[in-house]
Design a protein around this motif. Sequence first.
Motif, PDB file in Angstrom:
ATOM      1  N   ASN A   1      72.271  39.113 117.318  1.00 41.67           N
ATOM      2  CA  ASN A   1      73.211  37.911 116.794  1.00 41.67           C
ATOM      3  C   ASN A   1      74.175  38.762 116.195  1.00 41.67           C
ATOM      4  O   ASN A   1      74.465  37.427 115.026  1.00 41.67           O
ATOM      5  N   GLY A   2      74.571  39.862 116.039  1.00 40.82           N
ATOM      6  CA  GLY A   2      75.457  40.800 115.337  1.00 40.82           C
ATOM      7  C   GLY A   2      76.166  40.395 113.340  1.00 40.82           C
ATOM      8  O   GLY A   2      77.430  40.411 113.277  1.00 40.82           O
ATOM      9  N   ASP A   3      74.744  40.802 113.460  1.00 39.21           N
ATOM     10  CA  ASP A   3      74.581  40.986 111.723  1.00 39.21           C
ATOM     11  C   ASP A   3      74.861  42.465 111.090  1.00 39.21           C
ATOM     12  O   ASP A   3      74.158  42.283 110.391  1.00 39.21           O
ATOM     13  N   GLY A   4      74.717  43.086 112.604  1.00 35.73           N
ATOM     14  CA  GLY A   4      74.415  45.023 112.763  1.00 35.73           C
ATOM     15  C   GLY A   4      73.467  45.443 112.252  1.00 35.73           C
ATOM     16  O   GLY A   4      73.393  46.777 112.107  1.00 35.73           O
ATOM     17  N   ARG A   5      72.604  44.303 112.222  1.00 36.97           N
ATOM     18  CA  ARG A   5      71.099  45.377 112.473  1.00 36.97           C
ATOM     19  C   ARG A   5      70.514  45.103 114.009  1.00 36.97           C
ATOM     20  O   ARG A   5      70.996  44.523 114.092  1.00 36.97           O
ATOM     21  N   ASP A   6      69.766  46.090 113.865  1.00 37.35           N
ATOM     22  CA  ASP A   6      68.802  46.557 115.972  1.00 37.35           C
ATOM     23  C   ASP A   6      68.068  45.494 115.567  1.00 37.35           C
ATOM     24  O   ASP A   6      66.905  45.131 115.381  1.00 37.35           O
ATOM     25  N   ASP A   7      68.136  45.025 117.114  1.00 46.16           N
ATOM     26  CA  ASP A   7      66.548  43.663 117.055  1.00 46.16           C
ATOM     27  C   ASP A   7      66.043  43.987 118.008  1.00 46.16           C
ATOM     28  O   ASP A   7      66.431  44.907 118.949  1.00 46.16           O
ATOM     29  N   VAL A   8      65.027  43.735 118.254  1.00 46.98           N
ATOM     30  CA  VAL A   8      63.967  44.126 120.008  1.00 46.98           C
ATOM     31  C   VAL A   8      64.417  42.486 121.111  1.00 46.98           C
ATOM     32  O   VAL A   8      63.560  41.515 120.190  1.00 46.98           O
ATOM     33  N   PHE A   9      64.303  43.283 122.007  1.00 45.63           N
ATOM     34  CA  PHE A   9      63.734  42.253 122.711  1.00 45.63           C
ATOM     35  C   PHE A   9      62.266  42.630 124.141  1.00 45.63           C
ATOM     36  O   PHE A   9      62.922  44.252 124.713  1.00 45.63           O
ATOM     37  N   SER A  10      61.747  41.801 124.010  1.00 43.56           N
ATOM     38  CA  SER A  10      60.296  42.205 124.537  1.00 43.56           C
ATOM     39  C   SER A  10      59.902  41.996 125.788  1.00 43.56           C
ATOM     40  O   SER A  10      59.593  40.765 125.854  1.00 43.56           O
ATOM     41  N   PRO A  11      59.933  42.439 126.265  1.00 41.34           N
ATOM     42  CA  PRO A  11      59.387  41.783 128.645  1.00 41.34           C
ATOM     43  C   PRO A  11      58.197  41.964 127.899  1.00 41.34           C
ATOM     44  O   PRO A  11      57.483  43.085 127.940  1.00 41.34           O
ATOM     45  N   GLN A  12      57.497  40.568 129.242  1.00 47.31           N
ATOM     46  CA  GLN A  12      57.007  40.974 128.981  1.00 47.31           C
ATOM     47  C   GLN A  12      55.793  40.462 130.233  1.00 47.31           C
ATOM     48  O   GLN A  12      56.782  40.054 131.128  1.00 47.31           O
ATOM     49  N   ASN A  13      54.612  40.550 130.779  1.00 51.25           N
ATOM     50  CA  ASN A  13      53.802  39.960 131.894  1.00 51.25           C
ATOM     51  C   ASN A  13      54.044  38.763 132.597  1.00 51.25           C
ATOM     52  O   ASN A  13      54.857  38.239 131.861  1.00 51.25           O
ATOM     53  N   GLY A  14      54.261  38.635 133.692  1.00 49.51           N
ATOM     54  CA  GLY A  14      54.572  36.993 134.075  1.00 49.51           C
ATOM     55  C   GLY A  14      53.574  36.350 133.252  1.00 49.51           C
ATOM     56  O   GLY A  14      52.139  36.349 133.384  1.00 49.51           O
ATOM     57  N   GLY A  15      53.992  34.598 132.852  1.00 52.65           N
ATOM     58  CA  GLY A  15      52.984  34.438 132.234  1.00 52.65           C
ATOM     59  C   GLY A  15      53.042  33.701 130.872  1.00 52.65           C
ATOM     60  O   GLY A  15      52.728  32.984 130.266  1.00 52.65           O
ATOM     61  N   LEU A  16      53.710  35.014 130.411  1.00 55.72           N
ATOM     62  CA  LEU A  16      53.465  35.273 128.546  1.00 55.72           C
ATOM     63  C   LEU A  16      54.909  34.961 128.255  1.00 55.72           C
ATOM     64  O   LEU A  16      56.209  35.706 129.029  1.00 55.72           O
TER      65      LEU A  16
END
Length: 560
Positions: A221-236
Amino acid sequence: MVVVRAEVLPDPGAEGWSSEVFAEVVGVELKRLGEDLQAGGGGGLGLAAGLVSDELRPERMETERRQSGFEVRRMQGEVSKTTVGGAWGRLRGAFAAGGISRVKFKVFEVKEEERITRQYAGIFGTAAEGGLLEINATWRIRWQGSAAAPVVGEVWLEAHEETRRTAPSPLWADATHAVLPRDGAVRRQYLRGTDDWRQEIEVFNRMFKFGHHGLAIGDANGDGRDDVFSPQNGGLPNRLLVQNADGTLRDATAESGLGVLDATQGALFIDLDNDGDQDLVASMPAGLVFFENAGAGRFTARIRSRVAQAGYSLAAADYDQNGYADIYVCRYHADAREGAQLAVPVPYFNAENGGGNYLVKNLGPAADGQWLSFVDATAESGLEVRNSRFSFAAVWDDLDDDGDQDLYVANDFGRNVCYLNDLVPSGRARFREVAMEIGLKDGGFGMSAATGDFDRDGRRDVYVGNMFSSAGSRVTRQPRFRLGDPVGVVEEFQLMARGNSLYLGGGGRGRPVFRDASVESGTTMGRWAWGSMPADVDHDGWEDLVVANGYVTGRRPDDL
């Protein structure tokens, strides 16, 4: 009526592997011995009375370093002799009373006729002199007594290292619970295992039983802090967890547009369109999906490329130096429908029946004005060579110091490969596979790959996360293992069980040479390693190695 067939586990005794029967019995005794050590002694310890042993905590140790809150000491010269009981008592005395919190033994070699085993010993707890103490050692034990109830006889100390954290607190603390969003839906999703979810989610959603899902870290989101994208299994739903100013995370999935339900194996935050923010590329069964960052952490799915279906991990670099980041896609199975199954490699140590990997080239702005254009550049770039080896991970780096990005690929089955980039001034890149030629001969269940300059000589080095297997090390060193096979084939299997590998780079510009420094550097024992990366954790200017590991094996749920 539903009939459930009980799992029949291998019986090493029935199959003639008496060495493994002996290893199991010894393992039980070592576990009991470790429990006695944690308890402070005094209860049925299996030590042969009166026998001579090496000191298990050497009197002569050399201090390798003392800085940044750490002190590291290693054994130096000859080790004094004492009784087995005396050696054990001195070892216990290194720790405060009741201060030992973990003891672990791994038997990795058995000489059955001599009744000798070699094992790693790991002991951790509160040091008698204050702080935290971890001992990692290699012992050779000659066992006494009956085969069914052996006791520790003579012990030889082959290696001994002590690391003491002299600062009052640990360097790391588990903050998972503290930073996870308080939202009940997020916690319910993450605190339930795959086996649990598979009972509720339809098969067509590709809820695979093997959770090969990575993480992507970036400033969404461009606020200077690292964020986390968490891939998930199918259906979640995939999740975007945005970092707050206090370091906690909040669930921003709904507003981000990233909460798709497709099984997602890997993802990368990367600026694909050169507009200064982090876009996202995700690997799904149907192919790659490219999400454009529209600002403020909101994403739009712009392209679904069916070129690289059923990919696993992703690695990005501008390999052709056209100013746009390209994506290398590691694939495991040759058939996407096999994703929930174990691999069947042929031949075992040099498989050629895995899924082919892909190089997806970023051409920049699309001619029709619809964002970007991507094409399959695998064949034209030369990356189709040795490209069917159950790949788990890849890393880009300038391994030959000629100014362009080369590629190293870690394979679960089949030797790892290294492609040098022969980029010509016109921008046309052509890769050459040279792993064996330049000394990168690793072929041991490759799970991850990382590069760094670990010896600070100005040349890039390669570290490969593999699977250390104590059972594999024992079995492959038995005389009856693969009788009739050439010595070189047996050595290939032994290497597969050895553990992680470190290759130090050398040679001149454009002519790299790598040397296997795994054993001498002490970096093989990463246990069942999944991921690895360089990081200067103690801020001393040297790149350290962080290895993620763990797995449940066999009948013992504590064997991680």
